[in-house]
Design a protein around this motif. Structure first.
Motif, PDB file in Angstrom:
ATOM      1  N   LEU A  36       0.937  -1.275   0.179  1.00 34.54           N
ATOM      2  CA  LEU A  36      -0.130  -0.006  -0.015  1.00 34.54           C
ATOM      3  C   LEU A  36       0.847   0.970   0.013  1.00 34.54           C
ATOM      4  CD1 LEU A  36      -2.565  -1.080   2.820  1.00 34.54           C
ATOM      5  CD2 LEU A  36      -2.912  -1.311   0.436  1.00 34.54           C
ATOM      6  N   ARG A  37       0.587   2.324  -0.865  1.00 34.40           N
ATOM      7  CA  ARG A  37       1.418   3.514  -0.785  1.00 34.40           C
ATOM      8  C   ARG A  37       0.333   4.556   0.192  1.00 34.40           C
ATOM      9  NH1 ARG A  37       2.326   5.767  -5.794  1.00 34.40           N
ATOM     10  NH2 ARG A  37       0.496   4.987  -6.662  1.00 34.40           N
ATOM     11  N   PHE A  38       1.282   4.922   1.113  1.00 28.97           N
ATOM     12  CA  PHE A  38       0.652   6.054   1.921  1.00 28.97           C
ATOM     13  C   PHE A  38       1.248   7.374   1.692  1.00 28.97           C
ATOM     14  CE2 PHE A  38       1.272   7.686   6.610  1.00 28.97           C
ATOM     15  CZ  PHE A  38       0.264   8.494   6.542  1.00 28.97           C
ATOM     16  N   GLN A  39       0.572   8.093   1.318  1.00 30.73           N
ATOM     17  CA  GLN A  39       1.019   9.609   1.002  1.00 30.73           C
ATOM     18  C   GLN A  39       0.700  10.440   2.242  1.00 30.73           C
ATOM     19  OE1 GLN A  39       1.180  11.609  -2.970  1.00 30.73           O
ATOM     20  NE2 GLN A  39      -0.075  13.142  -2.042  1.00 30.73           N
ATOM     21  N   SER A  40       1.886  10.915   2.828  1.00 33.38           N
ATOM     22  CA  SER A  40       1.802  11.883   4.059  1.00 33.38           C
ATOM     23  C   SER A  40       2.330  13.156   3.709  1.00 33.38           C
ATOM     24  CB  SER A  40       2.565  11.225   5.107  1.00 33.38           C
ATOM     25  OG  SER A  40       2.757  12.165   6.173  1.00 33.38           O
ATOM     26  N   LEU A  41       1.613  14.141   4.221  1.00 35.19           N
ATOM     27  CA  LEU A  41       1.913  15.604   3.912  1.00 35.19           C
ATOM     28  C   LEU A  41       2.794  15.995   5.402  1.00 35.19           C
ATOM     29  CD1 LEU A  41      -1.314  17.133   2.563  1.00 35.19           C
ATOM     30  CD2 LEU A  41       0.608  16.156   1.294  1.00 35.19           C
ATOM     31  N   LYS A  68       6.844   1.979  10.207  1.00 39.22           N
ATOM     32  CA  LYS A  68       7.637   0.638  10.605  1.00 39.22           C
ATOM     33  C   LYS A  68       7.276  -0.245  11.472  1.00 39.22           C
ATOM     34  CE  LYS A  68      12.469   0.188  11.834  1.00 39.22           C
ATOM     35  NZ  LYS A  68      13.966   1.042  12.497  1.00 39.22           N
ATOM     36  N   GLU A  69       6.321   0.448  12.456  1.00 36.84           N
ATOM     37  CA  GLU A  69       5.949  -0.620  13.484  1.00 36.84           C
ATOM     38  C   GLU A  69       4.860  -1.616  12.802  1.00 36.84           C
ATOM     39  OE1 GLU A  69       4.332   1.636  16.834  1.00 36.84           O
ATOM     40  OE2 GLU A  69       6.401   2.753  16.950  1.00 36.84           O
ATOM     41  N   TRP A  70       3.961  -1.037  11.907  1.00 38.54           N
ATOM     42  CA  TRP A  70       2.952  -1.632  11.268  1.00 38.54           C
ATOM     43  C   TRP A  70       3.741  -2.771  10.431  1.00 38.54           C
ATOM     44  CZ3 TRP A  70      -2.221  -2.491   9.972  1.00 38.54           C
ATOM     45  CH2 TRP A  70      -2.474  -3.022   8.694  1.00 38.54           C
ATOM     46  N   ASN A  71       4.541  -2.307   9.451  1.00 36.83           N
ATOM     47  CA  ASN A  71       5.319  -3.172   8.678  1.00 36.83           C
ATOM     48  C   ASN A  71       6.018  -4.507   9.561  1.00 36.83           C
ATOM     49  OD1 ASN A  71       4.585  -2.177   6.299  1.00 36.83           O
ATOM     50  ND2 ASN A  71       6.489  -0.741   6.340  1.00 36.83           N
ATOM     51  N   ALA A  72       6.449  -4.070  10.598  1.00 31.78           N
ATOM     52  CA  ALA A  72       6.999  -4.965  11.479  1.00 31.78           C
ATOM     53  C   ALA A  72       6.062  -6.076  11.840  1.00 31.78           C
ATOM     54  CB  ALA A  72       7.826  -4.387  12.705  1.00 31.78           C
ATOM     55  N   THR A  73       4.550  -5.718  11.869  1.00 27.61           N
ATOM     56  CA  THR A  73       3.684  -6.598  12.663  1.00 27.61           C
ATOM     57  C   THR A  73       2.881  -7.186  11.413  1.00 27.61           C
ATOM     58  OG1 THR A  73       2.499  -4.917  13.221  1.00 27.61           O
ATOM     59  CG2 THR A  73       3.991  -5.700  14.906  1.00 27.61           C
ATOM     60  N   HIS A  74       2.864  -6.786  10.200  1.00 32.63           N
ATOM     61  CA  HIS A  74       2.033  -7.213   9.304  1.00 32.63           C
ATOM     62  C   HIS A  74       2.864  -7.584   8.030  1.00 32.63           C
ATOM     63  CE1 HIS A  74      -0.345  -4.688  11.899  1.00 32.63           C
ATOM     64  NE2 HIS A  74      -1.508  -5.507  11.302  1.00 32.63           N
ATOM     65  N   PRO A  75       3.525  -8.838   8.072  1.00 27.89           N
ATOM     66  CA  PRO A  75       4.166  -9.283   7.053  1.00 27.89           C
ATOM     67  C   PRO A  75       3.618  -9.220   5.833  1.00 27.89           C
ATOM     68  CG  PRO A  75       3.958 -11.035   8.574  1.00 27.89           C
ATOM     69  CD  PRO A  75       3.379  -9.867   9.145  1.00 27.89           C
ATOM     70  N   ASP A  76       2.183  -9.481   5.563  1.00 25.06           N
ATOM     71  CA  ASP A  76       1.557  -9.821   4.128  1.00 25.06           C
ATOM     72  C   ASP A  76       0.974  -8.289   3.751  1.00 25.06           C
ATOM     73  OD1 ASP A  76       2.153 -12.251   4.456  1.00 25.06           O
ATOM     74  OD2 ASP A  76       0.144 -12.895   5.583  1.00 25.06           O
ATOM     75  N   VAL A  77       1.167  -7.431   4.478  1.00 27.80           N
ATOM     76  CA  VAL A  77       0.572  -6.091   4.107  1.00 27.80           C
ATOM     77  C   VAL A  77       1.646  -4.644   4.340  1.00 27.80           C
ATOM     78  CG1 VAL A  77      -1.309  -4.004   3.900  1.00 27.80           C
ATOM     79  CG2 VAL A  77      -1.859  -6.693   4.331  1.00 27.80           C
ATOM     80  N   LYS A  78       2.426  -4.638   3.242  1.00 31.39           N
ATOM     81  CA  LYS A  78       3.529  -3.434   3.523  1.00 31.39           C
ATOM     82  C   LYS A  78       3.153  -2.107   3.263  1.00 31.39           C
ATOM     83  CE  LYS A  78       7.810  -2.158   1.565  1.00 31.39           C
ATOM     84  NZ  LYS A  78       9.058  -2.639   0.455  1.00 31.39           N
ATOM     85  N   VAL A  79       3.404  -1.183   3.853  1.00 30.85           N
ATOM     86  CA  VAL A  79       2.866   0.197   3.704  1.00 30.85           C
ATOM     87  C   VAL A  79       4.162   0.939   3.374  1.00 30.85           C
ATOM     88  CG1 VAL A  79       2.279   2.396   4.588  1.00 30.85           C
ATOM     89  CG2 VAL A  79       0.940   0.121   5.268  1.00 30.85           C
ATOM     90  N   GLU A  80       4.020   1.453   2.207  1.00 29.97           N
ATOM     91  CA  GLU A  80       5.296   2.505   1.601  1.00 29.97           C
ATOM     92  C   GLU A  80       4.867   3.934   1.773  1.00 29.97           C
ATOM     93  OE1 GLU A  80       6.449   1.344  -2.545  1.00 29.97           O
ATOM     94  OE2 GLU A  80       6.560   3.418  -2.758  1.00 29.97           O
TER      95      GLU A  80
END
Length: 424
Positions: free
Chosen positions: A30-35, A50-62
């Motif tokens: 998933l791409r997350f555009q932050s302002l 980073k915390e999300w990605n560490a606990t959700h191996p099947d759904v990576k947030v960029e």
């Protein structure tokens, strides 16, 4: 026939490039555009990703860095090109065109009950368009008075609190008392005069935009709408208690004069406290005061920061789960502290970190219940009305170039002609 198949294949390939995708191994990206732009805010956002990605191996947030300066045009181009990020950071007053244009997902079916019930209905109203909800309002800021503490003490004026704020007439009287010898009680930074005037006018019951029985919106600049602009006008042009030189300035432009003892108070957004805390000279004492109150108390309009999901995202459910993670009470507090703003969530607002007297947090938190959707939030044609009619009219009125009757004429007669074109 062959040409038609080529077109279909090209469209399918183009569709594969929009929104989040898969990595070929079943993982979703998933791409997350932050302002976020302040260092503390960027750090908080990246840490949560980073915390999300560490606990959700099947759904990576960029994490994708965006900019407030260009977000509207950039998003419009992204939507049209099928390249919009899955999760979109923006402000509620920028969402109407995207929502009505079908670019954003209706979040009502996607968000968990926990998040829906944690945020008050008055905040959800800022992101509700045509019956759908197209953004999660999560950070907001009231306009407050930043005051020179010693100046107010020496003048022995009554210090207002959220329980006992100044009325608008009392505020005018006190700014006269604080002025003299080339110094001013207040400096209004009104480079963008419309939203500041409209949002503060809610305290006096001023709505400005009124919906008729036929559902159409018209502008009425009546007595309730005139209290705030008349106060500012008279401070500048009659009382000599507000500096005329700051009327065309942004908030940051007034800080050197504030630190230098030229102005006793500056009305600013709550997040400006960070700049003041970082830039104030050693020994300079400042405090946060509530904006003056009118017939409707401390009520004022806000346009919260929001998180939305692109309609074209192929992973809307996962995107909503990430938003729910990002806006858990503890995480919402981290985001609020990073941006020096208030969270919309009721649980986050209970955090002791947001109720300390230091840097005026407690004053801001006490104002949260009084924040409402900005008057212009859902008015079609508002941007054109603001740019072509209201901004120059308010600027000329505040500078003394036109009187109140002419201001009213322009806002109503010229303004309603603009709005009518959007409501045919």
């Amino acid at each position: 026939m062959r040409a038609r198949w080529l077109v279909v294949v090209m469209l399918l390939l183009a569709g594969c490039t929009g929104g989040g995708g898969g990595d070929g191994d079943g993982r979703i990206t998933l791409r997350f555009q932050s302002l976020a732009w302040q260092d503390e805010s960027v750090a908080a956002n990246k840490a949560l990703v980073k915390e999300w990605n560490a606990t959700h191996p099947d759904v990576k947030v960029e994490y994708v860095q965006g900019s407030w300066d260009s977000v509207h045009d950039q998003l419009l181009t992204s939507f049209e090109g099928g390249e919009a990020p899955d999760i979109i950071h923006d402000a509620s007053d920028d969402l109407a065109d995207f929502a009505y244009g079908g670019y954003l997902a209706d979040l009502r079916r996607l968000l968990p009950d926990r998040l829906k019930s944690d945020i008050p209905q008055r905040s959800w109203e800022t992101t509700t368009f045509g019956g759908g909800v197209y953004g999660v309002p999560f950070l907001q800021e009231p306009r407050v008075l930043i005051a020179n503490t010693n100046w107010l003490k020496e003048a022995r004026v009554r210090i207002p609190t959220p329980r006992q704020p100044w009325s608008w007439p009392e505020f005018r009287k006190i700014t006269r008392q604080l002025s003299g010898d080339g110094k001013y009680g207040v400096a209004w930074p009104l480079k963008e005069p419309v939203s500041a005037t409209l949002n503060l006018s809610l305290s006096t019951g001023g709505q400005l935009f009124h919906r008729g029985a036929d559902g159409k919106m018209t502008v009425r600049f009546g007595a309730s709408e005139q209290v705030v602009p008349r106060t500012i006008h008279d401070q500048v042009n009659s009382d000599d208690s507000a500096s005329s030189s700051t009327l065309g300035s942004g908030g940051s432009d007034t800080l050197p004069g504030f630190f230098g003892g030229r102005y006793a108070m500056v009305p600013l957004g709550f997040s400006y406290r960070q700049q003041i805390a970082q830039q104030a000279p050693k020994g300079f004492e400042w405090q946060v005061l509530p904006a003056p109150a009118g017939a409707d108390g401390l009520t004022q309009g806000v346009s919260p920061q929001t998180l939305s999901i692109a309609e074209d995202s192929r992973h809307q459910r996962e995107a909503a789960e990430f938003i729910d993670f990002l806006l858990r009470p503890d995480n919402m507090v981290r985001l609020a502290l990073g941006d020096w703003m208030l969270p919309t969530g009721t649980e986050a607002l209970k955090s002791p970190a947001l109720r300390t007297q230091k840097n005026g947090w407690a004053t801001g938190t006490a104002l949260a219940a009084h924040l409402r959707s900005a008057p212009a939030q859902s008015v079609r044609g508002y941007p054109e009305w603001k740019d072509k009619v209201a901004t120059p009219a308010f600027q000329e009125y505040y500078s003394g170039a036109i009187d109140l009757a002419e201001l009213r004429k322009r806002l109503e007669e010229d303004g309603n002609l603009v709005l009518a074109r959007y409501q045919r």
